[in-house]
Design a protein around this motif. Structure first.
Motif, PDB file in Angstrom:
ATOM      1  N   SER A  79       0.803  -1.262   0.000  1.00 49.97           N
ATOM      2  CA  SER A  79       0.061   0.115   0.025  1.00 49.97           C
ATOM      3  C   SER A  79       0.662   1.096   0.116  1.00 49.97           C
ATOM      4  O   SER A  79       0.531   2.411  -0.467  1.00 49.97           O
ATOM      5  N   TYR A  80       2.056   1.290   0.820  1.00 48.73           N
ATOM      6  CA  TYR A  80       2.873   2.247   0.820  1.00 48.73           C
ATOM      7  C   TYR A  80       3.354   2.695  -0.426  1.00 48.73           C
ATOM      8  O   TYR A  80       3.565   3.786  -1.088  1.00 48.73           O
ATOM      9  N   VAL A  81       3.860   1.552  -0.998  1.00 48.70           N
ATOM     10  CA  VAL A  81       4.707   1.790  -2.465  1.00 48.70           C
ATOM     11  C   VAL A  81       3.589   2.177  -3.622  1.00 48.70           C
ATOM     12  O   VAL A  81       4.068   3.037  -4.330  1.00 48.70           O
ATOM     13  N   GLN A  82       2.314   1.754  -3.374  1.00 51.75           N
ATOM     14  CA  GLN A  82       1.314   2.109  -4.446  1.00 51.75           C
ATOM     15  C   GLN A  82       0.896   3.628  -4.158  1.00 51.75           C
ATOM     16  O   GLN A  82       0.832   4.344  -5.060  1.00 51.75           O
ATOM     17  N   ARG A  83       0.776   3.926  -2.991  1.00 51.48           N
ATOM     18  CA  ARG A  83       0.584   5.620  -2.748  1.00 51.48           C
ATOM     19  C   ARG A  83       1.654   6.412  -3.171  1.00 51.48           C
ATOM     20  O   ARG A  83       1.465   7.377  -3.761  1.00 51.48           O
ATOM     21  N   LEU A  84       2.936   5.901  -2.765  1.00 50.79           N
ATOM     22  CA  LEU A  84       3.934   6.777  -3.193  1.00 50.79           C
ATOM     23  C   LEU A  84       4.156   6.977  -4.939  1.00 50.79           C
ATOM     24  O   LEU A  84       4.124   8.256  -5.092  1.00 50.79           O
ATOM     25  N   LEU A  85       4.035   5.648  -5.333  1.00 53.65           N
ATOM     26  CA  LEU A  85       4.189   5.935  -6.986  1.00 53.65           C
ATOM     27  C   LEU A  85       3.116   6.614  -7.397  1.00 53.65           C
ATOM     28  O   LEU A  85       2.906   7.262  -8.662  1.00 53.65           O
ATOM     29  N   SER A  86       1.718   6.418  -6.955  1.00 53.68           N
ATOM     30  CA  SER A  86       0.631   7.115  -7.628  1.00 53.68           C
ATOM     31  C   SER A  86       0.812   8.426  -7.503  1.00 53.68           C
ATOM     32  O   SER A  86       0.448   9.269  -8.398  1.00 53.68           O
ATOM     33  N   ASN A  87       1.371   9.084  -6.260  1.00 54.76           N
ATOM     34  CA  ASN A  87       1.625  10.438  -6.101  1.00 54.76           C
ATOM     35  C   ASN A  87       2.542  10.991  -7.132  1.00 54.76           C
ATOM     36  O   ASN A  87       2.612  12.149  -7.664  1.00 54.76           O
ATOM     37  N   GLU A  88       3.739  10.099  -7.116  1.00 54.34           N
ATOM     38  CA  GLU A  88       4.566  10.366  -8.431  1.00 54.34           C
ATOM     39  C   GLU A  88       4.012  10.486  -9.900  1.00 54.34           C
ATOM     40  O   GLU A  88       4.075  11.464 -10.587  1.00 54.34           O
ATOM     41  N   LYS A  89       2.951   9.644 -10.169  1.00 49.24           N
ATOM     42  CA  LYS A  89       2.440   9.701 -11.338  1.00 49.24           C
ATOM     43  C   LYS A  89       1.413  10.799 -11.323  1.00 49.24           C
ATOM     44  O   LYS A  89       1.366  11.444 -12.371  1.00 49.24           O
ATOM     45  N   GLY A  90       0.824  11.318 -10.334  1.00 45.32           N
ATOM     46  CA  GLY A  90       0.378  12.764 -10.239  1.00 45.32           C
ATOM     47  C   GLY A  90       0.978  13.820 -10.497  1.00 45.32           C
ATOM     48  O   GLY A  90       0.381  15.126 -10.431  1.00 45.32           O
ATOM     49  N   GLY A  91       2.408  13.869 -10.380  1.00 46.93           N
ATOM     50  CA  GLY A  91       3.214  15.059 -10.477  1.00 46.93           C
ATOM     51  C   GLY A  91       3.675  15.385  -8.979  1.00 46.93           C
ATOM     52  O   GLY A  91       4.391  16.226  -9.105  1.00 46.93           O
ATOM     53  N   GLU A  92       3.350  14.763  -7.931  1.00 47.87           N
ATOM     54  CA  GLU A  92       3.917  15.003  -6.538  1.00 47.87           C
ATOM     55  C   GLU A  92       5.119  14.232  -6.371  1.00 47.87           C
ATOM     56  O   GLU A  92       4.956  13.002  -5.843  1.00 47.87           O
ATOM     57  N   GLN A  93       6.172  14.788  -6.273  1.00 44.92           N
ATOM     58  CA  GLN A  93       7.597  14.013  -6.162  1.00 44.92           C
ATOM     59  C   GLN A  93       7.699  13.661  -4.773  1.00 44.92           C
ATOM     60  O   GLN A  93       7.120  14.518  -3.702  1.00 44.92           O
ATOM     61  N   ALA A  94       8.170  12.595  -4.381  1.00 41.52           N
ATOM     62  CA  ALA A  94       8.462  12.020  -2.986  1.00 41.52           C
ATOM     63  C   ALA A  94       9.492  12.499  -2.496  1.00 41.52           C
ATOM     64  O   ALA A  94      10.422  13.140  -2.972  1.00 41.52           O
ATOM     65  N   THR A  95       9.227  13.122  -1.157  1.00 41.89           N
ATOM     66  CA  THR A  95      10.319  13.998  -0.327  1.00 41.89           C
ATOM     67  C   THR A  95      11.336  12.861   0.155  1.00 41.89           C
ATOM     68  O   THR A  95      11.257  11.542   0.025  1.00 41.89           O
ATOM     69  N   PHE A  96      12.370  13.431   0.854  1.00 38.69           N
ATOM     70  CA  PHE A  96      13.463  12.542   1.266  1.00 38.69           C
ATOM     71  C   PHE A  96      12.860  11.623   2.495  1.00 38.69           C
ATOM     72  O   PHE A  96      13.165  10.621   2.407  1.00 38.69           O
ATOM     73  N   ASN A  97      12.102  12.063   3.248  1.00 35.03           N
ATOM     74  CA  ASN A  97      11.570  10.978   4.278  1.00 35.03           C
ATOM     75  C   ASN A  97      10.583  10.093   3.596  1.00 35.03           C
ATOM     76  O   ASN A  97      10.711   8.893   4.281  1.00 35.03           O
ATOM     77  N   GLN A  98       9.851  10.368   2.851  1.00 34.66           N
ATOM     78  CA  GLN A  98       9.184   9.275   2.119  1.00 34.66           C
ATOM     79  C   GLN A  98       9.934   8.330   1.524  1.00 34.66           C
ATOM     80  O   GLN A  98       9.678   7.054   1.608  1.00 34.66           O
ATOM     81  N   ARG A  99      10.959   8.588   0.866  1.00 36.09           N
ATOM     82  CA  ARG A  99      11.781   7.677   0.192  1.00 36.09           C
ATOM     83  C   ARG A  99      12.755   6.849   1.216  1.00 36.09           C
ATOM     84  O   ARG A  99      12.882   5.890   1.040  1.00 36.09           O
ATOM     85  N   GLN A 100      13.095   7.628   2.565  1.00 37.12           N
ATOM     86  CA  GLN A 100      13.518   7.076   3.522  1.00 37.12           C
ATOM     87  C   GLN A 100      12.823   6.075   4.094  1.00 37.12           C
ATOM     88  O   GLN A 100      13.170   4.970   4.716  1.00 37.12           O
TER      89      GLN A 100
END
Length: 596
Positions: A79-100
């Motif tokens: 679910s976390y990977v899906q949400r993070l990539l969905s945000n990237e798909k929508g143009g919202e880049q992942a922050t450092f903490n999210q990638r961490q």
């Protein structure tokens, strides 16, 4: 110095040499057959073992692949990977903490599976969000693998060895976003250690030196414990079960994995499968030598036991002379030799009887030949007498009677001629005989008889048994023409039948005909019933019908019969079919005549 081989060419030596040669041939064939059979069994057993090992290794490989597939599927569906990539798909880049935070998510899955070195996650723009660097996916793998992952639509694609680390195997899966109707959301790349695919411990219990080679779809070796150098491309492209390395030949069994496209090859040295053949070869040689020596001794003793009494009997038989065949008086303790002497005495008695029989048969043969010569005089006398009548009537000017005598002479000559010489004639000859009969009947009936014969040129040379048509013509005149007051006509037609390969022969008259009851009685008489003819004996049609069955029954079956059709006031038609090619029936008749 000239060697006299005559004294060595004795019955005992021949029996001895014959027995030895037979024994040698039997031992040689038995040895070759046994060696070939056992070697084949050993090879078959080895191939079964290798095939079983390959199946087990392939099953284990599929299990490992399934584990990796399950692992990457769990990461892709997290679910976390899906949400993070969905945000990237929508143009919202992942922050450092999210990638961490991905470190805790991703690192939790490989802990359950040994051999997984690391996982990498990329976006659809090929940028890597885990681990946290700026590495691009297309530079990491190449666009062809990315395109293949897109084509597989979420199924795992095995890339093969890592270009940067040959000790690592790569696989890639496209991540589909479930909240966006399974749109492409990124990629997950798994890095596996080569040792994860080691399958060589399967044959540890069997103590067989099997080598397992795993090759990916590109032809690169994934794992192998084969020390000798091997041409992998030649191994995969060859259909042979034997491959040659630099050191020694191997038996190879190949298994293809549909899940990865990889090829699993199990190789066993040929020397391992033929290890027992040397022991078998030695055992066969020792047993063969022992058998030959034993058989030499037994053959010599047996040949001596057989020939010694025969030599004694031969000396006793030398006293017999041609013209003075007398029984031999000899007593022997050996049952076979005593029986042989009795057979010799019986032969003497039988020869004396045969000599007397031959003498009597020669006398009987002379008498038979004399009677045969006498029997030839009777038809010869008849023909000569008719010829004398012809010349006497011709001198007196009675041409009608002269023609009748000539016709009768030719008629008798056709009928009385030897059946062993010309039982078969051509249809043209048979119709010529029927024409002579019609000429004689025309002299008797005058204008009351009219007739015609139609024969196509193609049917003139077809062979037919003698006297099949004339009895039908005689029947037509007797029951048809003579039963009419006004003139009548007899027609004989020979042409091709409606059945392919058959000749149709038809005799027609325009006499009074028969009603249905009488026609059925005639058909019944042909099939063995009582004769219903009021004129003559009625055997003519029956004779023709039975002869057709005898000559052509096996060739034509139900078609071999007389066919009779008749209507009151219109006449009667009698017909039958024979094969156009009658060589088979003619040859069968000739063989029967020769045996007779």
């Amino acid at each position: 110095m000239r060697v006299n081989w005559g004294r060595w060419n004795s019955l005992r030596n021949q029996i001895f040499v014959g027995f030895v040669m037979v024994m040698l041939v039997v031992l040689f064939i038995a040895g070759i057959a046994t060696y070939d059979r056992v070697s084949g069994l050993l090879k078959t057993s080895a191939e079964k073992h290798i095939h079983q090992t390959a199946v087990q290794a392939n099953g284990r490989l599929d299990a490992l692949i399934a584990q990796v597939n399950s692992l990457t599927a769990q990461v892709a569906d997290d679910s976390y990977v899906q949400r993070l990539l969905s945000n990237e798909k929508g143009g919202e880049q992942a922050t450092f903490n999210q990638r961490q935070a991905l470190l805790q998510v991703v690192s939790s899955y490989p802990s359950f599976m040994s051999g997984v070195q690391s996982l990498e996650i990329y976006t659809t723009t090929y940028s890597r969000i885990f681990p946290m660097d700026d590495r691009s996916l297309d530079r990491r793998l190449g666009r062809n693998w990315i395109a293949e992952a897109d084509a597989e639509k979420g199924r795992l694609v095995w890339v093969g060895p890592d270009p940067e680390d040959p000790g690592v195997i790569l696989a890639i899966r496209r991540i589909s976003l479930m909240d966006r109707a399974f749109e492409p959301g990124g990629y997950v790349v798994v890095r596996m250690q080569r040792s994860f695919f080691q399958l060589n411990d399967l044959d540890a219990e069997d103590e067989v030196e099997d080598s397992i080679l795993l090759v990916d779809a590109a032809g690169s070796v994934v794992t192998s414990n084969l020390e000798a150098s091997l041409d992998v491309e030649a191994l995969l492209s060859s259909d042979s079960t034997i491959v040659q390395t630099r050191d020694e030949p191997y038996i190879v069994v190949r298994q293809h994995s549909e899940m990865t496209g990889w090829t699993l090859a199990v190789l066993t040295p040929v020397s391992e499968t033929t290890e027992g053949l040397s022991i078998l070869r030695t055992a066969l040689l020792i047993s063969g030598l022992f058998g030959v020596v034993l058989f030499l001794i037994m053959s010599f003793l047996l040949s001596t036991m057989i020939t010694r009494p025969i030599t004694r009997l031969m000396r006793a038989m030398r006293s017999a002379r041609p013209g003075a065949m007398k029984p031999n008086i000899m007593f022997s303790s050996t049952m076979e030799i005593h029986r042989l002497n009795e057979v010799y005495n019986q032969m003497v008695y039988r020869l004396n009887e045969l000599t007397q029989e031959i003498y009597e048969k020669e006398i009987m043969q002379s008498r038979t030949e004399l009677k045969a010569l006498q029997s030839q005089i009777n038809p010869h006398f008849l023909f000569n007498t008719l010829e004398a009548f012809y010349w006497s009537l011709d001198d007196k000017g009675d041409e009608g009677m002269a023609r009748m005598v000539v016709a009768m002479s030719r008629l008798f000559r056709y009928i009385i001629s030897s059946p062993n010489l010309d039982e078969w004639v051509t249809i043209a000859d048979e119709l010529e005989h029927a024409e002579r009969y019609l000429q004689i009947m025309e002299m008797r009936l005058g204008e009351r008889l009219q007739w015609e014969i139609r024969l196509t040129d193609a049917m003139r040379t077809v062979r037919i048994p003698k006297l099949l048509i004339q009895p039908l013509v005689e029947n037509a005149i007797l029951h048809g023409i003579e039963s009419k007051i006004e003139p009548g006509k007899v027609s004989i037609h020979v042409d091709a039948s409606t059945q392919e390969g058959l000749v149709h022969i038809e005799v027609r008259d325009d006499g009074p005909g028969m009603n249905d009851s009488r026609l059925q009685s005639v058909v019944l008489a042909l099939n063995g019933g009582p004769v219903v003819s009021e004129k003559g004996t009625g055997v003519g049609l029956i004779n023709v019908h039975r002869r057709l069955k005898l000559y052509f029954g096996s060739q034509l079956g139900e078609l071999c019969r007389l066919s009779i059709t008749s209507k009151v006031g219109e006449g009667t038609v009698i017909s039958f079919d024979i094969p156009k090619d009658t060589e088979g029936a003619y040859d069968s008749w000739q063989n029967d005549s020769n045996r007779g």
